[in-house]
Write a protein that holds these residues in place. Structure first.
Motif, PDB file in Angstrom:
ATOM      1  N   ASP A  30      -0.854 -18.461  -5.136  1.00  0.00           N
ATOM      2  CA  ASP A  30       0.357 -19.250  -4.931  1.00  0.00           C
ATOM      3  C   ASP A  30       0.782 -19.349  -3.472  1.00  0.00           C
ATOM      4  OD1 ASP A  30       2.623 -16.690  -6.275  1.00  0.00           O
ATOM      5  OD2 ASP A  30       1.053 -16.629  -4.759  1.00  0.00           O
ATOM      6  N   ARG A  72      -0.757 -28.669  -8.547  1.00  0.00           N
ATOM      7  CA  ARG A  72      -0.987 -27.262  -8.859  1.00  0.00           C
ATOM      8  C   ARG A  72       0.168 -26.730  -9.693  1.00  0.00           C
ATOM      9  NH1 ARG A  72      -1.744 -24.105  -3.565  1.00  0.00           N
ATOM     10  NH2 ARG A  72      -1.697 -22.311  -4.994  1.00  0.00           N
ATOM     11  N   ASP A  73      -0.156 -25.713 -10.470  1.00  0.00           N
ATOM     12  CA  ASP A  73       0.843 -25.016 -11.271  1.00  0.00           C
ATOM     13  C   ASP A  73       0.708 -23.539 -10.929  1.00  0.00           C
ATOM     14  OD1 ASP A  73       2.323 -23.690 -13.212  1.00  0.00           O
ATOM     15  OD2 ASP A  73       1.858 -25.165 -14.762  1.00  0.00           O
ATOM     16  N   ASN A  74       1.561 -23.062 -10.056  1.00  0.00           N
ATOM     17  CA  ASN A  74       1.428 -21.677  -9.602  1.00  0.00           C
ATOM     18  C   ASN A  74       1.735 -20.671 -10.704  1.00  0.00           C
ATOM     19  OD1 ASN A  74       0.569 -22.375  -7.055  1.00  0.00           O
ATOM     20  ND2 ASN A  74       2.605 -22.270  -6.141  1.00  0.00           N
ATOM     21  N   LYS A  76       0.729 -20.929 -13.679  1.00  0.00           N
ATOM     22  CA  LYS A  76      -0.490 -20.817 -14.488  1.00  0.00           C
ATOM     23  C   LYS A  76      -1.733 -20.546 -13.642  1.00  0.00           C
ATOM     24  CE  LYS A  76       1.180 -23.881 -18.148  1.00  0.00           C
ATOM     25  NZ  LYS A  76       0.927 -25.140 -18.909  1.00  0.00           N
TER      26      LYS A  76
END
Length: 124
Positions: A30, A72-74, A76
């Motif tokens: 992240d 992006r999905d930090n 997940k």
């Protein structure tokens, strides 16, 4: 052990869409950039898109700008590449990668971890 695993590739016709996903494990990313690169047969690996750790800044190759979107999905630990209006020249193996920081995210040398790649084939 850090792993990046791509999914979502396939064979589609020109004009279609595909969504590639990359799931990271072994550590969180992240705070660093994530990117997508591609390599066509007989060609060097080339930059496609990247996003900073915060997700606020995104970079695209001119050849995909306006057609591809990186996100992006930090929470997940994932990064996706939405590819629309695909062209035969988009045919390649697509790799996701995690950088060491948030600088120079168009340059493959700043990336520390790489996935194994997923094949995208676009027929005319």
């Amino acid at each position: 052990q850090v792993q990046l695993v791509e999914s979502g590739g396939g064979l589609v016709q020109a004009g279609a869409s595909l969504r590639l996903s990359c799931a990271a494990s072994g550590r969180t990313f992240d705070s660093v950039g994530l990117g997508w690169f591609r390599q066509a047969p007989g060609k060097e690996r080339e930059f496609v898109a990247s996003v900073t750790g915060s997700g606020f800044i995104r970079y695209y190759a001119d050849s995909v700008k306006g057609r591809f979107t990186i996100a992006r999905d930090n929470a997940k630990n994932t990064v996706a590449l939405q590819m629309n209006s695909l062209k035969p020249e988009d045919t390649a193996v697509y790799f996701c990668a995690a950088a060491r920081g948030n600088v120079g995210l168009r340059n493959p040398t700043v990336y520390e971890y790489w996935g194994q790649g997923t094949q995208v084939t676009v027929s005319s």
